[in-house]
Design an enzyme around this catalytic site. Structure first.
Site, PDB file in Angstrom:
ATOM      1  CB  CYS A  85     -24.257  19.824  -3.243  1.00 14.91           C
ATOM      2  SG  CYS A  85     -22.535  20.252  -2.992  1.00 14.91           S
TER       3      CYS A  85
ATOM      4  CB  CYS B 229     -21.930  18.094   3.014  1.00 12.95           C
ATOM      5  SG  CYS B 229     -21.115  19.670   3.260  1.00 12.95           S
TER       6      CYS B 229
ATOM      7  CD  GLN C  89      -3.192  19.817   5.352  1.00  7.83           C
ATOM      8  OE1 GLN C  89      -4.385  19.544   5.202  1.00  7.83           O
ATOM      9  NE2 GLN C  89      -2.259  18.886   5.365  1.00  7.83           N
TER      10      GLN C  89
ATOM     11  CE1 TYR D 254       4.660  11.301  -1.969  1.00  9.45           C
ATOM     12  CE2 TYR D 254       5.559  10.585   0.135  1.00  9.45           C
ATOM     13  CZ  TYR D 254       5.191  10.310  -1.164  1.00  9.45           C
ATOM     14  OH  TYR D 254       5.373   9.048  -1.652  1.00  9.45           O
TER      15      TYR D 254
ATOM     16  CB  CYS E  46      -5.812  13.129   3.205  1.00  7.25           C
ATOM     17  SG  CYS E  46      -4.993  12.778   1.655  1.00  7.25           S
TER      18      CYS E  46
HETATM   19  N1  SAH Z   1       2.876  18.244   3.810  1.00  6.86           N
HETATM   20  C1  SAH Z   1       2.178  19.237   3.038  1.00  6.86           C
HETATM   21  C2  SAH Z   1       1.527  18.691   1.764  1.00  6.86           C
HETATM   22  C3  SAH Z   1       0.763  17.421   1.871  1.00  6.86           C
HETATM   23  S1  SAH Z   1      -0.271  17.017   0.502  1.00  6.86           S
HETATM   24  C4  SAH Z   1       1.180  19.981   3.898  1.00  6.86           C
HETATM   25  O1  SAH Z   1       0.852  19.561   4.995  1.00  6.86           O
HETATM   26  O2  SAH Z   1       0.690  21.031   3.464  1.00  6.86           O
HETATM   27  C5  SAH Z   1       0.719  15.983  -0.456  1.00  6.86           C
HETATM   28  C6  SAH Z   1       1.809  16.703  -1.236  1.00  6.86           C
HETATM   29  O3  SAH Z   1       2.516  15.706  -1.984  1.00  6.86           O
HETATM   30  C7  SAH Z   1       1.315  17.722  -2.264  1.00  6.86           C
HETATM   31  O4  SAH Z   1       1.991  18.932  -2.032  1.00  6.86           O
HETATM   32  C8  SAH Z   1       1.711  17.113  -3.606  1.00  6.86           C
HETATM   33  O5  SAH Z   1       2.071  18.090  -4.562  1.00  6.86           O
HETATM   34  C9  SAH Z   1       2.903  16.254  -3.227  1.00  6.86           C
HETATM   35  N2  SAH Z   1       3.198  15.124  -4.119  1.00  6.86           N
HETATM   36  C10 SAH Z   1       2.349  14.356  -4.824  1.00  6.86           C
HETATM   37  N3  SAH Z   1       3.004  13.365  -5.454  1.00  6.86           N
HETATM   38  C11 SAH Z   1       4.313  13.505  -5.127  1.00  6.86           C
HETATM   39  C12 SAH Z   1       5.487  12.777  -5.468  1.00  6.86           C
HETATM   40  N4  SAH Z   1       5.444  11.707  -6.261  1.00  6.86           N
HETATM   41  N5  SAH Z   1       6.655  13.193  -4.953  1.00  6.86           N
HETATM   42  C13 SAH Z   1       6.714  14.273  -4.135  1.00  6.86           C
HETATM   43  N6  SAH Z   1       5.639  14.993  -3.783  1.00  6.86           N
HETATM   44  C14 SAH Z   1       4.456  14.628  -4.275  1.00  6.86           C
END
Ligand code: SAH
Length: 453
Positions: free
Chosen positions: A78, A81, A283, A312, A408
């Site tokens: 897999c 992990c 998350q 984001y 991340c």
């Molecule tokens: N802060 C949030 C999401 C983080 S993940 C949390 O903690 O849950 C990153 C996020 O960026 C995702 O929701 C994705 O859809 C968004 N994203 C990706 N590319 C982007 C862009 N060019 N402009 C704005 N958002 C974007």
């Protein structure tokens, strides 16, 4: 010199790579071997030579360093992990090293990397799973995970990263498909119906969303499916079909057909109420994310008169978890469903000082900067590829007092922090937070402060 496939070579593992593989050297070439640890002496079989480095598997382990017996019977095939042959302490220590290494080597930054915050749970911490569905050699319907770097399904009936109930639901779906001769999707022929079983379980609420991603627009025997599923698993509060008729690796399509319930589940994250459908980013480790957001909040050092810009922002959870500490919150996110959720979440909280926009972060930030917006604190939580240049330039132009980066991917975070450091922001500290035990993934929060001139 290239090493031919299937050659057997002697190898001593010297370190762990950031994807969790052991690394040794043979004739100057780095050789990556999964499920090995520093100190292992082995005969390795070459799987693929990539030029400057090669992938191999263990042919014979001649001398083992400190290994533990992996607690999963599909650990090796897999692709999920990569640390189950080590203790969680060893894993956490390695991840600490990967983050420190990224900031020192890629970022060229000498900043303190605080001791990693481990996950409170090593197993069964995920709130979401996407099982690809297929047939085994005997024609039985199977659900599992893709083998590393392939689309071959490794059947897995008890993935330790998932709550047991979600594994049981996948087994139920496979059985139902077999009984009613509902064919799994076949990538090669683009025929068959069920592509993925997509499940979400609210950590606090325990509510479960069952979504079948299908290459079609309806499911045979859907009423019976819903009835039996709900009877067997009373926590299932909504059942959805997601239509994906494209020849693509992307798992979900845009259209959802709701078979039962509201089409989403409810949960909370840092007391922010959330509604989770199949499409928004969320998350996957709820207690881990609560720990992560607490660090982000601490690093933000918000003051009551501050404007916070959350770029984001997904469904708005980071910003909303801090909204009580500032005057105004602005969130930007590219996925429409997530923005709508952010607005709903704010409304449900009774928050009136938050606005959310559906836009590209770079474009929105550029426009906000041109309009003269001067946020006091900016939070950046980009996807793995990091921030683009337009976003970083607009952030610098808006001249916030502090920047909090949540990432991340330590490699792109280090690169982006270097750029910010070269344009007037001092990276103060990095806090690694482990949201993904047993896998190669790791989160980090970085505090940056505007340099006094
Ligand atoms: N802060 C949030 C999401 C983080 S993940 C949390 O903690 O849950 C990153 C996020 O960026 C995702 O929701 C994705 O859809 C968004 N994203 C990706 N590319 C982007 C862009 N060019 N402009 C704005 N958002 C974007």
């Amino acid at each position: 010199m290239s090493i031919s496939k299937n050659s057997i070579i002697p190898l001593t593992i010297e370190s762990l790579s950031s994807d969790g593989s052991g690394v040794g050297h043979y004739e100057g070439k780095a050789i990556f071997v999964p499920a090995t640890a520093p100190g292992d002496v082995l005969q390795a079989r070459i799987v693929k030579d990539m030029g400057r480095y090669a992938f191999a598997i263990v042919e014979e382990l001649q001398q083992a360093a400190s290994h533990i017996e992996p607690d999963c019977n599909v650990y090796k095939p897999c692709g999920g992990c990569c640390f189950r042959h080590l203790t969680y302490e060893q894993e956490a220590q390695s991840k600490q090293g990967f983050v420190a290494d990224a900031f020192a080597r890629i970022g060229g930054l000498q900043i303190p990397v605080l001791p990693i915050l481990p996950s409170s749970l090593e197993n069964r911490y995920r709130n979401k799973v996407q099982f690809p569905v297929g047939l085994d050699a005997d024609g039985h319907v199977i659900a599992g995970f893709y083998a590393g770097r392939s689309h071959r399904i490794v059947p897995c009936d008890d993935c330790k990263l998932q709550p047991t109930e979600l594994n049981q639901i996948a087994a139920f779906v496979c059985r139902f498909m077999e009984e009613h001769q509902i064919p799994p999707y076949q990538e090669q022929t683009h025929k068959g119906l069920v592509r993925h079983i997509f499940l979400r379980k609210g950590w606090h609420s325990q509510e479960i969303l069952v979504c079948l991603v299908i290459n079609g627009t309806s499911l045979p025997h859907s009423e019976q499916f819903c009835e039996e599923l709900r009877q067997t698993f009373p926590n299932v509060t909504t059942i959805v079909l997601n239509v994906n008729q494209q020849k693509t690796n992307v798992i979900t399509g845009k259209k959802n057909i709701c078979l039962f319930g509201p089409g989403f589940i409810r949960d909370t994250l840092c007391d922010v109420p959330v509604q989770l459908g199949p499409l928004s980013f969320y998350q996957v480790n709820t207690p881990g994310a609560e720990q992560l957001y607490a660090v982000a909040k601490e690093f933000a050092e918000l003051e009551p008169n501050d404007t916070l810009l959350d770029l984001y922002c997904g469904m708005g959870t980071i910003g909303l978890s801090m909204v009580k500490d500032c005057k105004e919150l602005i969130g930007v996110e590219i996925i429409d469903e997530a923005v709508n959720s952010a607005k709903k979440n704010a409304k449900e909280m009774g928050v009136h000082n938050a606005r959310f926009f559906c836009a590209d972060a770079g474009k929105a930030a550029t426009q906000l900067a041109e309009e003269g917006l001067q946020p006091d604190v900016i939070c950046l939580d980009p996807p793995r590829k990091g921030c683009d240049q337009a976003t970083l330039d607009a952030v610098i132009a808006m001249a916030p007092r502090r920047i909090v980066m949540v990432s991340c991917n330590p490699a792109t975070a280090a690169r982006d922090c270097r750029y910010l450091a070269d344009h007037g922001y001092v990276p103060l500290k990095v806090q690694p937070v482990d949201l993904f035990p047993r896998t190669k993934h790791i989160e980090a929060v970085i505090a940056l402060v505007k340099q006094d001139r």
